[in-house]
Structure formats: C-alpha cells, structure tokens
Design a protein around this motif. Sequence first.
Motif, mmCIF file in Angstrom:
data_model
loop_
_atom_site.group_PDB
_atom_site.id
_atom_site.type_symbol
_atom_site.label_atom_id
_atom_site.label_comp_id
_atom_site.label_asym_id
_atom_site.label_seq_id
_atom_site.Cartn_x
_atom_site.Cartn_y
_atom_site.Cartn_z
ATOM 1 N N MET A 1 0.842 -1.164 0.000
ATOM 2 C CA MET A 1 0.000 0.000 0.000
ATOM 3 C C MET A 1 0.888 1.227 0.000
ATOM 4 N N VAL A 2 0.735 2.027 -1.037
ATOM 5 C CA VAL A 2 1.518 3.251 -1.153
ATOM 6 C C VAL A 2 0.652 4.359 -1.739
ATOM 7 N N ARG A 3 1.099 5.566 -1.540
ATOM 8 C CA ARG A 3 0.496 6.669 -2.273
ATOM 9 C C ARG A 3 0.876 6.507 -3.731
ATOM 10 N N ASP A 4 -0.043 6.803 -4.605
ATOM 11 C CA ASP A 4 0.232 6.717 -6.032
ATOM 12 C C ASP A 4 1.031 7.954 -6.442
ATOM 13 N N PRO A 5 2.310 7.763 -6.808
ATOM 14 C CA PRO A 5 3.142 8.917 -7.126
ATOM 15 C C PRO A 5 2.691 9.664 -8.380
ATOM 16 N N GLU A 6 1.900 9.027 -9.218
ATOM 17 C CA GLU A 6 1.435 9.672 -10.441
ATOM 18 C C GLU A 6 -0.006 10.157 -10.336
ATOM 19 N N SER A 7 -0.536 10.157 -9.134
ATOM 20 C CA SER A 7 -1.929 10.543 -8.945
ATOM 21 C C SER A 7 -2.124 12.027 -9.217
ATOM 22 N N ASN A 8 -3.193 12.327 -9.910
ATOM 23 C CA ASN A 8 -3.580 13.717 -10.103
ATOM 24 C C ASN A 8 -4.987 13.933 -9.543
ATOM 25 N N THR A 9 -5.321 13.154 -8.545
ATOM 26 C CA THR A 9 -6.638 13.210 -7.944
ATOM 27 C C THR A 9 -6.809 14.474 -7.112
ATOM 28 N N SER A 10 -8.035 14.901 -6.985
ATOM 29 C CA SER A 10 -8.335 16.063 -6.148
ATOM 30 C C SER A 10 -8.821 15.637 -4.760
ATOM 31 N N VAL A 11 -8.611 14.377 -4.429
ATOM 32 C CA VAL A 11 -9.021 13.865 -3.118
ATOM 33 C C VAL A 11 -8.171 14.534 -2.040
ATOM 34 N N PRO A 12 -8.788 15.022 -0.969
ATOM 35 C CA PRO A 12 -8.005 15.647 0.099
ATOM 36 C C PRO A 12 -6.969 14.681 0.694
ATOM 37 N N GLU A 13 -5.839 15.223 1.102
ATOM 38 C CA GLU A 13 -4.755 14.405 1.655
ATOM 39 C C GLU A 13 -5.212 13.616 2.876
ATOM 40 N N LEU A 14 -6.081 14.190 3.685
ATOM 41 C CA LEU A 14 -6.594 13.486 4.867
ATOM 42 C C LEU A 14 -7.338 12.210 4.467
ATOM 43 N N TRP A 15 -8.082 12.263 3.379
ATOM 44 C CA TRP A 15 -8.812 11.101 2.869
ATOM 45 C C TRP A 15 -7.831 10.026 2.420
ATOM 46 N N THR A 16 -6.775 10.428 1.694
ATOM 47 C CA THR A 16 -5.761 9.476 1.253
ATOM 48 C C THR A 16 -5.046 8.851 2.446
ATOM 49 N N ASP A 17 -4.734 9.668 3.454
ATOM 50 C CA ASP A 17 -4.103 9.141 4.672
ATOM 51 C C ASP A 17 -5.008 8.095 5.328
ATOM 52 N N TRP A 18 -6.295 8.394 5.390
ATOM 53 C CA TRP A 18 -7.248 7.475 6.018
ATOM 54 C C TRP A 18 -7.299 6.159 5.247
ATOM 55 N N LEU A 19 -7.304 6.238 3.915
ATOM 56 C CA LEU A 19 -7.315 5.012 3.107
ATOM 57 C C LEU A 19 -6.045 4.199 3.321
ATOM 58 N N GLN A 20 -4.907 4.871 3.459
ATOM 59 C CA GLN A 20 -3.654 4.143 3.698
ATOM 60 C C GLN A 20 -3.697 3.400 5.027
ATOM 61 N N PHE A 21 -4.486 3.868 5.945
ATOM 62 C CA PHE A 21 -4.659 3.198 7.233
ATOM 63 C C PHE A 21 -5.710 2.083 7.135
ATOM 64 N N MET A 22 -6.838 2.381 6.505
ATOM 65 C CA MET A 22 -7.976 1.462 6.518
ATOM 66 C C MET A 22 -7.863 0.280 5.555
ATOM 67 N N VAL A 23 -7.354 0.507 4.353
ATOM 68 C CA VAL A 23 -7.318 -0.579 3.374
ATOM 69 C C VAL A 23 -6.481 -1.754 3.881
ATOM 70 N N PRO A 24 -5.278 -1.530 4.447
ATOM 71 C CA PRO A 24 -4.546 -2.680 4.997
ATOM 72 C C PRO A 24 -5.289 -3.379 6.138
ATOM 73 N N LEU A 25 -6.005 -2.616 6.957
ATOM 74 C CA LEU A 25 -6.799 -3.252 8.019
ATOM 75 C C LEU A 25 -7.894 -4.128 7.425
ATOM 76 N N CYS A 26 -8.555 -3.626 6.411
ATOM 77 C CA CYS A 26 -9.598 -4.417 5.747
ATOM 78 C C CYS A 26 -9.004 -5.667 5.100
ATOM 79 N N LEU A 27 -7.847 -5.517 4.478
ATOM 80 C CA LEU A 27 -7.169 -6.679 3.894
ATOM 81 C C LEU A 27 -6.857 -7.725 4.959
ATOM 82 N N ALA A 28 -6.376 -7.281 6.099
ATOM 83 C CA ALA A 28 -6.047 -8.211 7.187
ATOM 84 C C ALA A 28 -7.289 -8.959 7.651
ATOM 85 N N GLU A 29 -8.421 -8.269 7.695
ATOM 86 C CA GLU A 29 -9.668 -8.917 8.111
ATOM 87 C C GLU A 29 -10.150 -9.938 7.082
ATOM 88 N N MET A 30 -9.824 -9.720 5.823
ATOM 89 C CA MET A 30 -10.314 -10.587 4.748
ATOM 90 C C MET A 30 -9.343 -11.691 4.362
#
Length: 113
Positions: A1-30
């Motif tokens: 799980m990494v930030r996409d270095p080529e991303s041009n998204t307008s998603v707020p950084e806080l949202w991206t930070d939250w996804l970097q935390f949550m997606v691995p947790l969800c993966l661990a649960e699954m």
Amino acid sequence: MVRDPESNTSVPELWTDWLQFMVPLCLAEMWNLSDAEIDRIRSECCDAIASHGDDAQFGGRHQGTARTAIAKGLAVLAMADGGVTALGIHACTRSHAGCPGLPSTPDLTKAKK
C-alpha cells in the motif's frame, strides 16, 4: 500500500491518509476468507457505495458506512492481479510489473549517449 506517485486526484490528503490506514486493516480482516465470503463483502460494498456514496464525499448520516465500504471495496480490488490504483493510493497483495510500491530501476536504454 503506497500513495500513487502519479496521482492527479483532487481527493483531500486526509482522505488518502485514512485510506492508507484502513485498506490494509480491511485486507487483514479478509485474508483468510473464502471466495464466497469475499464476494458477499464485494456485493455489500457495491450496494453501500451506490446508496450512500454522496455521504462519503459530502458528509451525512451514512458517511461512516460509505467510507468503510470504499475502503473494503479497495481491499477486495487489491487482491486482484495488478491490485488497484484509485483515490491517490495503490494497493496490491502480490508484486507485479509497474507496481509503484516496488523500488524502481532506471531505464538505461533511454540514457543520453
């Protein structure tokens, strides 16, 4: 799980930070779930996002449910070949060509002579 270095998204950084935390947790649960259980989660995520995706973006009564569904959905997609790149992140469970999470090596064939 990494930030996409080529991303041009307008998603707020806080949202991206939250996804970097949550997606691995969800993966661990699954991780040890059967294909049928993962398919059920996928279906539930699709329904939640379709019904309450606007709450995820703009806030609302179902904001938590919708955002969690997005994180779980990205975790399901991370298990596919090549993983998933969305909302400023890249998540995958197996190494693959072009993975932004792997150290890159310079292409010496394009070096100036």
